[in-house]
Design an enzyme around this catalytic site. Structure first.
Site, PDB file in Angstrom:
ATOM      1  N   GLU A 132       0.850  -1.150   0.036  1.00  0.00           N
ATOM      2  CA  GLU A 132      -0.063  -0.038   0.024  1.00  0.00           C
ATOM      3  C   GLU A 132       1.021   1.222  -0.166  1.00  0.00           C
ATOM      4  O   GLU A 132       1.822   1.339   0.818  1.00  0.00           O
ATOM      5  CB  GLU A 132      -0.633   0.015   1.111  1.00  0.00           C
ATOM      6  N   GLU A 137      -2.731  11.812   2.296  1.00  0.00           N
ATOM      7  CA  GLU A 137      -3.413  11.537   3.298  1.00  0.00           C
ATOM      8  C   GLU A 137      -3.314  12.499   4.601  1.00  0.00           C
ATOM      9  O   GLU A 137      -2.309  12.984   4.876  1.00  0.00           O
ATOM     10  CB  GLU A 137      -3.035  10.081   3.806  1.00  0.00           C
TER      11      GLU A 137
END
Ligand SMILES: *[C@@H]1O[C@H](CO)[C@@H](O)[C@H](O)[C@H]1NC(C)=O
Ligand SMILES: *[C@@H]1O[C@H](CO)[C@@H](O)[C@H](O)[C@H]1NC(C)=O
Ligand SMILES: *[C@@H]1O[C@H](CO)[C@@H](O)[C@H](O)[C@H]1NC(C)=O
Length: 316
Positions: A132, A137
Site C-alpha cells: 500500500e 492522506e
C-alpha cells in the site's frame, strides 16, 4: 548525426525515468476508469459508501468536460441509529499497476473537522501482502500531507540519508507493527494538504514506482519548480527532471517486488474512524464536540468536503 538522433529516439522509451502515457483520465472518463465501492469502511469510519447510481442521483459525483468531483453529503442530519454515518464515496480503478508513474492534478481536496481523505494505491484482496502506498492522506484539516507505505513484515526504511525533502515519521512498513502506522514521510510544505492546499488552488501529486524505489512528489499550483511535463499533462514524462521528491523509499532493506504486486488506485473520503476519530487526535485538532456527533449533526460543515480533479495521467 541523423543516425545518432534516430537511435536516441528509439532508445528513449527504455531510459530510466522516461515513461509514455497509457491512460488519460479526465471528466466523464473517471466513470470508465473507476468503480464505486459501496462497502463497509475497513477503517471504522462514520461513513456510508454509496453506489455510483446513488452518488449520481444525489450529486455526490459530477463530471464536466474537464472536471471530476467526488463529495460527501452535506445536507442530511444523521439521526437514524442504524446508520453507519454520512454518505460518501470510495472509488477504485479497474486497472492495476506495477511499475509506473502517475500524475494527479487536483484542484480541491475534502476539508472539515472529522474528514479523512486519501488517494492511494493497493491490492485490496491481497492486503497487506500486495503493498500500500498512501500518496495523499491526512485528518481533521491538520498539518501537511503524509506519504506512507504499508507492507508485510520485513520491509523497513532508513531513518536518514534519503534523498527527499520530507521528514521521516516511521521506518517499519510492516502493517502489523505500531498499530499499522506504516513507514511514513511528512511533507514540510504547508499547502500540501487541507485548507492550505485548497487556498493555493491545489496542485500536483506524482508517484514513480520502480522495482528499486518508490518516490512521491508534490508541487503547489503556482510553484516555480513545477516540471513542464507535469504541468502539461502530456503524452510522456521524464521523472529524471522532477527534482528531489517529497518522499523517497529506497530498497536498502525492502525488496520491492517481494512486497508490492499489481495495485489499484483508490480515492476515498471517510469520517472519524481509526485515525481521524481517535479521541486524542480529534481533540488536539481543535475541532468541536466529539467526532461522530459533529459529523452526524452538522451537514453544512461538509460543503467543502469534496475532491475536484482536473486529471489523472498514468505513465508506464
Ligand atoms: C482510505 O485510505 C487509507 C489510505 O490512506 C486506508 O488506510 C483506509 O483503509 C481507507 N479508508 C477507507 C475508509 O477506505
Ligand atoms: C452538482 O454539482 C455540481 C458541482 O458541484 C454543480 O455544478 C451542479 O450545479 C450540481 N447539480 C445540482 C443539480 O445540484
Ligand atoms: C492481488 O492479489 C490477489 C490475491 O493474492 C492476486 O490473485 C492478484 O493477482 C493480485 N492482483 C494483481 C493485479 O497483482
Amino acid at each position: 548525426m541523423q543516425t545518432a538522433l534516430l537511435i536516441a529516439s528509439l532508445l528513449s522509451p527504455v531510459l530510466a525515468g522516461t515513461y509514455s502515457r497509457s491512460s488519460n483520465i479526465v471528466g466523464e472518463g473517471f466513470y470508465n476508469a473507476f468503480n464505486f465501492e459501496a462497502i463497509p469502511d475497513p477503517t471504522d469510519g462514520r461513513v456510508n459508501y454509496v453506489s455510483e447510481a446513488t452518488a449520481k442521483a444525489d450529486n455526490l459525483t459530477f463530471a464536466s468536460a474537464n472536471t471530476f468531483i467526488l463529495r460527501a453529503d452535506y445536507k442530511t442530519v444523521i439521526s437514524d441509529s442504524s446508520s453507519t454515518g454520512r454518505n460518501s464515496v470510495r472509488i477504485r480503478t479497474n486497472a492495476a499497476y506495477t511499475t509506473h508513474a502517475a500524475v494527479f492534478d487536483v484542484e480541491h481536496m475534502p476539508q472539515g473537522c472529522g474528514t479523512w481523505p486519501a488517494i492511494w494505491e493497493t491490492n485490496e484482496s491481497n492486503w497487506p501482502a500486495g503493498g500500500e502506498v498512501d500518496i495523499v492522506e491526512g485528518v481533521n484539516d491538520q498539518g501537511t500531507d503524509q506519504i506512507t507505505l504499508h507492507t508485510n513484515p520485513g520491509c523497513t526504511m532508513p531513518s536518514s540519508g534519503r534523498t527527499q525533502t520530507g521528514t521521516v515519521v516511521g521506518t517499519d512498513c510492516d502493517a502489523e507493527a505500531n498499530g499499522n502506522a506504516g513507514c511514513g514521510v511528512k511533507s514540510t510544505v504547508a499547502s500540501s494538504y487541507g485548507p492550505s492546499f485548497n487556498a493555493a488552488g491545489g496542485g500536483w501529486y506524482a508517484i514513480e514506482r520502480t522495482n528499486t524505489f518508490i518516490n512521491v512528489w508534490f508541487w503547489t499550483r503556482d510553484a516555480s519548480n513545477v516540471p513542464a511535463d507535469v504541468r502539461a499533462g502530456g503524452t510522456s514524462v521524464n521523472t529524471g527532471g522532477w527534482g528531489t521528491p517529497t518522499a523517497n523509499f529506497p530498497n536498502t532493506d525492502c525488496n520491492f517486488p517481494n512486497f508490492f504486486d499489481g495495485n489499484n488506485i483508490i480515492i476515498n473520503l471517510t469520517f472519524c474512524g481509526d485515525w481521524a476519530g481517535q479521541s486524542s487526535v480529534y481533540a488536539s485538532s481543535g475541532c468541536p464536540s466529539t467526532c461522530v456527533d459533529y459529523v452526524d449533526q452538522n451537514p453544512s460543515a461538509f460543503q467543502n468536503a469534496y475532491f475536484q480533479f482536473n486529471s489523472i495521467n498514468i505513465y508506464t
